[in-house]
Write an enzyme that holds these catalytic residues in place. Structure first.
Site, PDB file in Angstrom:
ATOM      1  N   GLU A 154       0.842  -1.209   0.000  1.00  0.00           N
ATOM      2  CA  GLU A 154       0.000   0.000   0.000  1.00  0.00           C
ATOM      3  C   GLU A 154       0.877   1.260   0.000  1.00  0.00           C
ATOM      4  O   GLU A 154       0.644   2.200  -0.774  1.00  0.00           O
ATOM      5  CB  GLU A 154      -0.910   0.014   1.238  1.00  0.00           C
ATOM      6  CG  GLU A 154      -1.747   1.281   1.334  1.00  0.00           C
ATOM      7  CD  GLU A 154      -2.461   1.437   2.675  1.00  0.00           C
ATOM      8  OE1 GLU A 154      -2.891   0.425   3.261  1.00  0.00           O
ATOM      9  OE2 GLU A 154      -2.583   2.586   3.132  1.00  0.00           O
ATOM     10  N   SER A 202      -0.402 -10.021   7.461  1.00  0.00           N
ATOM     11  CA  SER A 202      -1.338  -8.896   7.417  1.00  0.00           C
ATOM     12  C   SER A 202      -1.045  -7.945   8.564  1.00  0.00           C
ATOM     13  O   SER A 202      -1.055  -8.339   9.735  1.00  0.00           O
ATOM     14  CB  SER A 202      -2.774  -9.432   7.516  1.00  0.00           C
ATOM     15  OG  SER A 202      -3.605  -8.484   8.138  1.00  0.00           O
ATOM     16  N   ASN A 261      -2.745  -5.462   9.740  1.00  0.00           N
ATOM     17  CA  ASN A 261      -3.838  -5.158  10.682  1.00  0.00           C
ATOM     18  C   ASN A 261      -4.130  -6.333  11.607  1.00  0.00           C
ATOM     19  O   ASN A 261      -4.526  -6.150  12.752  1.00  0.00           O
ATOM     20  CB  ASN A 261      -5.064  -4.585   9.961  1.00  0.00           C
ATOM     21  CG  ASN A 261      -6.040  -5.627   9.524  1.00  0.00           C
ATOM     22  OD1 ASN A 261      -6.752  -6.192  10.345  1.00  0.00           O
ATOM     23  ND2 ASN A 261      -6.073  -5.889   8.237  1.00  0.00           N
TER      24      ASN A 261
END
Ligand code: F3S
Length: 278
Positions: free
Chosen positions: A123, A218, A220
């Site tokens: 990202e 991941s 998060n």
């Protein structure tokens, strides 16, 4: 074992949207993993023949290529459209597109860009690529990293990776204001993550053992586990029910369960069923 689910967990809006898009393009392929969850990627492959490209070289002419939720660098997107003549389906989460567009606009207006995030995360790589002057787009993980940065302008615009903690972002912003004439702060942190985080925090205070389900890569999901560990030392991160270890539940009565923003419901349900049997 008594099981309590967090009041908010699992798939966020952006992931649900990306999966729906992928399901409607059978025989396509995603550019990089669509979401950070291998099990769901396998399901899309098995049920919808949605493949995976790890780099541009693998793309064949006229392929249908889906852009993942975290987005891809600007030049890769250009390449796909121009050189590969690919049919590009954009499943980038709108909350990721926002910081991309802010970086593009503010760097055109001669602001130095600061991104709070992990420079190795797809990202952030994507968001960074939208800066006009790549030498003046800086990525920091913490306030300490600011010491090594030389901005070209005295006007700074700052965005954050969607999954980052607001408290740390505030520290960075405070430090920036002390040293620069103008600081434009864009709060690009995604609330979906925080709804899951707040619910995990509350639940981890009242249970004996906490299971966090999600991809081990991941960010998060890892953050969810870190939050749970603050209140419940017995907090474990697993990708699916096969990784459950019955030793974790010895002498425990209540098990809390939460799941990262890329974890599908069917995996969560399998874990719940398995823990209930223990
Ligand atoms: Fe998008 Fe937020 Fe999910 S940025 S992918 S809705 S965690």
């Amino acid at each position: 074992m008594q099981v309590k689910l967090a009041s908010s967990y699992g798939f966020c809006f952006g992931v649900k949207r990306a999966i729906k898009i992928a399901e409607s393009y059978e025989n396509s392929a995603t550019m990089g993993p669509l979401i950070h969850n291998q099990n769901e990627i396998d399901r899309l492959k098995n049920n919808f023949n949605v493949g995976l490209y790890n780099n541009l070289e693998e793309v064949k002419k006229d392929d249908t290529v889906i852009i993942r939720t975290h987005g891809i660098p600007k030049d890769d997107l250009k390449n796909l459209k121009k050189n590969k003549a690919a049919k590009v389906i954009n499943a980038t989460c709108p909350f990721v597109t926002t910081p991309q567009q802010i970086v593009k606009k503010m760097s055109k207006e001669n602001y130095s860009i600061l991104i709070f995030g992990d420079s190795t995360h797809p990202e952030v790589k994507g968001v960074k690529s939208y800066g006009e002057d790549q030498e003046d787009v800086h990525v920091v993980m913490s306030v300490k990293d600011l010491n090594n940065i030389k901005f070209k302008h005295d006007k700074i615009a700052t965005v954050a990776q969607t999954t980052k903690k607001k408290e740390v972002y505030l520290e960075i912003v405070n430090a920036l204001i002390l040293k620069n004439k103008e600081v434009r702060v864009f709060n690009t942190i995604c609330d979906a993550t925080f709804e899951n985080q707040d619910a995990a925090r509350d639940l981890s205070k009242e249970v004996d053992v906490m299971i966090v389900i999600g991809g081990k890569n991941s960010s998060n999901t890892k953050q969810l586990q870190a939050i749970c560990l603050e209140n419940c030392p017995d907090s474990y991160l697993i990708e699916n029910s096969k990784e459950l270890n019955s030793n974790w539940f010895k002498n425990k009565k209540i098990c809390g369960i939460t799941a990262g923003a890329s974890t599908p419901d069917w995996i969560i349900q399998e874990v719940v069923n398995q823990v209930e049997k223990i």
